[in-house]
Design an enzyme around this catalytic site. Structure first.
Site, PDB file in Angstrom:
ATOM      1  N   ILE A 206       0.850  -1.193   0.000  1.00  0.00           N
ATOM      2  CA  ILE A 206       0.000   0.000   0.000  1.00  0.00           C
ATOM      3  C   ILE A 206       0.886   1.244   0.000  1.00  0.00           C
ATOM      4  O   ILE A 206       2.069   1.159   0.339  1.00  0.00           O
ATOM      5  CB  ILE A 206      -0.938   0.069   1.239  1.00  0.00           C
ATOM      6  CG1 ILE A 206      -0.128   0.137   2.541  1.00  0.00           C
ATOM      7  CG2 ILE A 206      -1.920  -1.096   1.257  1.00  0.00           C
ATOM      8  CD1 ILE A 206      -0.951   0.536   3.753  1.00  0.00           C
ATOM      9  N   VAL A 305       6.143   2.845  -0.462  1.00  0.00           N
ATOM     10  CA  VAL A 305       5.355   1.616  -0.500  1.00  0.00           C
ATOM     11  C   VAL A 305       5.567   0.782   0.762  1.00  0.00           C
ATOM     12  O   VAL A 305       6.684   0.358   1.057  1.00  0.00           O
ATOM     13  CB  VAL A 305       5.735   0.768  -1.733  1.00  0.00           C
ATOM     14  CG1 VAL A 305       4.750  -0.384  -1.889  1.00  0.00           C
ATOM     15  CG2 VAL A 305       5.785   1.623  -2.983  1.00  0.00           C
ATOM     16  N   SER A 306       4.479   0.538   1.487  1.00  0.00           N
ATOM     17  CA  SER A 306       4.538  -0.202   2.746  1.00  0.00           C
ATOM     18  C   SER A 306       3.955  -1.600   2.585  1.00  0.00           C
ATOM     19  O   SER A 306       2.993  -1.799   1.844  1.00  0.00           O
ATOM     20  CB  SER A 306       3.734   0.560   3.804  1.00  0.00           C
ATOM     21  OG  SER A 306       3.543  -0.250   4.950  1.00  0.00           O
ATOM     22  N   PRO A 307       4.499  -2.595   3.314  1.00  0.00           N
ATOM     23  CA  PRO A 307       3.924  -3.944   3.313  1.00  0.00           C
ATOM     24  C   PRO A 307       2.834  -4.091   4.379  1.00  0.00           C
ATOM     25  O   PRO A 307       2.210  -5.150   4.465  1.00  0.00           O
ATOM     26  CB  PRO A 307       5.129  -4.815   3.684  1.00  0.00           C
ATOM     27  CG  PRO A 307       5.918  -3.955   4.627  1.00  0.00           C
ATOM     28  CD  PRO A 307       5.729  -2.527   4.139  1.00  0.00           C
ATOM     29  N   ASP A 415       5.500   3.233   9.072  1.00  0.00           N
ATOM     30  CA  ASP A 415       6.148   1.936   9.277  1.00  0.00           C
ATOM     31  C   ASP A 415       7.075   1.983  10.493  1.00  0.00           C
ATOM     32  O   ASP A 415       7.510   0.956  10.988  1.00  0.00           O
ATOM     33  CB  ASP A 415       6.980   1.538   8.051  1.00  0.00           C
ATOM     34  CG  ASP A 415       6.106   1.148   6.876  1.00  0.00           C
ATOM     35  OD1 ASP A 415       4.960   0.721   7.103  1.00  0.00           O
ATOM     36  OD2 ASP A 415       6.566   1.283   5.733  1.00  0.00           O
TER      37      ASP A 415
END
Ligand SMILES: *[C@@H]1O[C@H](CO)[C@@H](O)[C@H](O)[C@H]1NC(C)=O
Ligand SMILES: *[C@@H]1O[C@H](CO)[C@@H](O)[C@H](O)[C@H]1NC(C)=O
Ligand SMILES: *[C@@H]1O[C@H](CO)[C@@H](O)[C@H](O)[C@H]1NC(C)=O
Ligand SMILES: *[C@@H]1O[C@H](CO)[C@@H](O)[C@H](O)[C@H]1NC(C)=O
Ligand SMILES: *[C@@H]1O[C@H](CO)[C@@H](O)[C@H](O)[C@H]1NC(C)=O
Ligand SMILES: *[C@@H]1O[C@H](CO)[C@@H](O)[C@H](O)[C@H]1NC(C)=O
Ligand SMILES: *[C@@H]1O[C@H](CO)[C@@H](O)[C@H](O)[C@H]1NC(C)=O
Length: 724
Positions: A206, A305-307, A415
């Site tokens: 995301i 972009v983060s997991p 994050d």
């Protein structure tokens, strides 16, 4: 005035120590299964055919110090290594075309590649192979961006602050590991073919700064179906008989599934994807990192972009305030989680998603990669590059700036939120008086610098520190073309839209010389210089914009350079090498004290402190604690601090798991001042056979304060049984 290294050193160290103390203060106060080889039908029906390339692969351990070393990524003082979840590796590919032109791609389970690493690796390769075979130009080193590896391998001060400086032994272990992987690849070249496949992978990443993304032009955003790249690319490597021997995948997502409370060394989601794919092909009896099949999951344009796909939430479960990612005006509470119930499960899910998608695509990969191996590399003087239209975001030319970090940098991201009292998107130069003092102490930004970096409010003027800047300023960019597979090596973290603009610009240019180019961004490559946001994202000054150090035209300068290199490939011209980067050797400091000595009761290193139970059932966690020596004494490279052994019917033992495996964890902690305790856990998943087992521990101890001598030791638990 020219200062000697001797006079520069104390000054730089003193300033660094002051900053370090303040950062430490802030930290304390802040709250804070698919079987591949058997079933695949070779594309050519098993007939030996002409091949497009000669290709070799290699893999080597780069794990580093598993104790007391600041971890790289979250810039969180106090997040130091304290054990190993699974080992870090370098995975290397050597490509040679029909005319003998060669290039190297290496994906390392490291947060990023620092300039000193690239320079050192090239020196070591040239010492071994001469100056013509491998150079900065044809070797591409990339990091997966795991935030769970030890740091201290940057010679530039900014990236060494939270690791207490430059850790020479660790740096050597990383450089040597990369070189060993390349040497293996060099020695294993064989006739081979490559096939590509491109598809989309959803539910795995995301955007963590969607409000910055939204500042990009609507017409541009309308061309894409998401605010992050869902695209995933897989390359399948086959030998002359059509048997696959390696895989290489690219997908943009931060390796921040493990959060900033973690102290175990881990390859995070991409490391897990590699581990599980290699294990599934190489078989259970092959220990991790030892098998012939290599699966690399290369990083790409993961900047924003983060997991953590459940997104950022406040402690009470409500969404954060979107523009600045705060809860009640404070940034610490706003943290992104998921998709798992804890960070280990999240790592496994995001890793499994990448592995399952990539390995399925691998089965049907059919776009042939053919053509010449070509490359261009140049250094840009990023403090002052003239950026011309159309790359300058206006009709007139613009310039890049000396490096500076904005206030939002200190806010961190969802994050891993940073020190208190900073929020993303902050444009208030009268912000925190405390940080203003620090930033002024380091260097007072000039009016010219403020204007150049506008609208970024400057927190740390890293490019203006005297006598040496805290971040590199001569920055490499590189294109490596393996036939129609075009890798753009970017020196930092390109955001989603930055990566798309770069790929489009390079594709448009290079298509005049190379048919059907597959253009990919290879991230965190060759040198680290922070983030690269678009001009429009820079305006918003969230974390990524604040960490775009060379000003609003940073991306423009890079795209301009990449397009010139792409044109040079089309025109078959030589490309200027650019200025020479500063040699930082001798300008580093290191404040982590060495291991003084190790102690164990009766000097019995390897003795059991707390033994296993006599029996466990499937689903339980086996646990044993050993006395040992500090793991910094010897990183046990290509070896292991632990084994899980299964007893055979003849009484002999077979090692089934090591510290490179997912199902084991080794926790290290200091006990009674100089005693090292190793807690070894084995998570007995359903797939293990009932039987008699033991756990062993090995390491090295420094038994005397007065001698550097290290003594190897080992110990073992009592036998125990696993019952169904
Ligand atoms: C940097 O300088 C050191 C000595 O100061 C030297 O040994 C090393 O080879 C140099 N590195 C490069 C890449 O030139
Ligand atoms: C992403 O992949 C799709 C095919 O799945 C392709 O049409 C599209 O051009 C790719 N996008 C980018 C930005 O490469
Ligand atoms: C290998 O391990 C997997 C699970 O990790 C298991 O399902 C499989 O049966 C094992 N294979 C062999 C040959 O032991
Ligand atoms: C990190 O993950 C753990 C679960 O594994 C969770 O308890 C903790 O709150 C998380 N911390 C942060 C700062 O994200
Ligand atoms: C940047 O380079 C230009 C020439 O390209 C020069 O005139 C100018 O003085 C330089 N600026 C700085 C700050 O070095
Ligand atoms: C660029 O120049 C053209 C013609 O000189 C003008 O029409 C246009 O508005 C200018 N664009 C910008 C962004 O200044
Ligand atoms: C700072 O942001 C506020 C509100 O977001 C805006 O009104 C103001 O003009 C900005 N100031 C500067 C100097 O950019």
């Amino acid at each position: 005035m020219k200062l000697s290294a001797a006079t520069e050193f104390p000054d730089m160290m003193m300033r660094s120590i002051v900053v370090l103390i303040f950062i430490a203060f802030l930290a304390i106060t802040s709250a804070v299964k698919i079987k591949i080889d058997g079933t695949h039908q070779p594309k050519n029906g098993g007939v030996t055919a002409a091949t497009a390339f000669q290709i070799g692969t290699g893999i080597y351990d780069i794990t580093g110090p598993a104790a007391e070393t600041g971890m790289m990524g979250y810039a969180m003082p106090g997040q130091v290594t304290g054990g190993i979840h699974f080992r870090l590796r370098a995975r290397a590919f050597v490509f040679i075309d029909a005319n003998g032109n060669r290039a190297v791609y290496v994906s390392t389970d490291s947060c990023m590649i620092f300039q000193a690493v690239k320079l050192e690796v090239i020196q070591l390769l040239q010492a071994q192979f001469g100056e013509d075979m491998y150079s900065a130009d044809n070797v591409l080193l990339s990091g997966t961006h795991t935030h769970s590896g030890p740091g201290g391998y940057s010679m530039y001060a900014l990236y060494g602050i939270t690791t207490l400086g430059f850790y020479k032994e660790h740096f050597n272990a990383i450089c040597n590991g990369i070189v060993q992987a390349i040497v293996q690849a060099h020695n294993s070249v064989q006739p081979a073919n490559m096939f590509a496949q491109q598809d989309e992978l959803w539910n795995t990443n995301i955007n963590r700064s969607p409000t910055a993304y939204l500042n990009n032009p609507a017409s541009e955003r309308a061309q894409y179906d998401a605010d992050v790249d869902k695209n995933i690319t897989v390359i399948r490597f086959e030998d002359q008989s059509g048997n696959p021997f390696a895989a290489l995948s690219f997908f943009a997502v931060h390796c921040t599934s493990m959060n900033n409370t973690n102290h175990l060394i881990s390859g995070d989601n991409k490391g897990y994807a590699s581990y599980i794919w290699e294990k599934s092909v190489n078989g259970n009896s092959t220990l991790p990192g030892k098998g012939p099949f290599i699966a690399a999951f290369g990083q790409s344009n993961e900047g924003d972009v983060s997991p953590n796909t459940m997104g950022a939430k406040c402690p009470d479960g409500t969404p954060c305030d979107a523009p600045d990612s705060t809860c009640n005006g404070k940034n610490e509470g706003c943290i992104a989680h998921g998709p798992g119930k804890n960070m280990f499960e999240s790592t496994q899910i995001i890793g499994t998603n990448q592995y399952e998608k990539a390995s399925a695509m691998f089965e049907t990969a059919s776009i042939p990669i053919t053509g010449a191996v070509q490359y261009r590399h140049t250094y840009l003087p990023m403090t002052n590059v003239t950026v011309n239209p159309p790359f300058s975001s206006s009709n007139t030319s613009a310039t890049t700036c000396r490096a500076a970090m904005g206030y939002s940098f200190a806010a961190g991201t969802t994050d891993g939120p940073g020190a208190f009292d900073f929020t993303q998107g902050d444009n208030n130069t009268n912000g925190n008086p405390f940080w203003n003092f620090i930033s002024r102490f380091i260097a007072v930004p000039t009016e010219e610098q403020k204007q150049c970096q506008s609208p970024k409010p400057i927190l740390i003027d890293v490019g203006m520190t005297q006598p040496l800047p805290w971040t590199p300023d001569v920055i490499p960019i590189q294109i490596v073309a393996i036939g129609n597979l075009i890798l753009c090596a970017v020196p930092g973290e390109f955001t989603t839209m930055s990566g798309r603009r770069l790929r489009n610009a390079v594709r448009d240019t290079i298509a005049a010389g190379i048919e059907n180019p597959i253009v990919l961004v290879a991230g965190l490559a060759n040198t680290y210089s922070g983030y690269i946001a678009t001009f429009e994202e820079f305006e918003v000054q969230r974390y990524e914009g604040a960490s775009t150090i060379f000003g609003p035209h940073t991306l423009g300068a890079y795209i301009q350079g990449f397009v010139e290199m792409a044109q040079s490939i089309v025109d078959k011209t030589e490309f200027p090498a650019g200025p020479t980067p500063r040699n930082m050797t001798g300008h580093t400091f290191f404040l982590l004290p060495p291991v003084v000595y190790d102690e164990a009761p009766g000097s019995k290193f390897g003795a059991v402190y707390r033994d296993v139970q006599s029996s466990y059932s499937i689903g339980e966690v086996v646990s044993v604690i050993f006395y040992g020596g500090n793991p910094r004494n010897n990183y046990m490279t290509e070896s292991t601090f632990l084994t899980v052994d299964l007893k055979n019917s003849d009484g002999s033992w077979t090692t089934i798991l090591v510290d490179g495996d997912w199902d084991t964890r080794m926790y290290w902690n200091m006990h009674d001042l100089a005693q090292s305790l190793f807690t070894i856990e084995w998570n007995v998943e359903a797939n293990y056979l009932p039987g008699t087992y033991r756990i062993t521990h090995s390491g090295y101890a420094k038994e005397s304060v007065f001698s550097d001598k290290l003594t190897p030791y080992s110990g073992q638990s009592s036998e125990f049984t696993i019952t169904a």
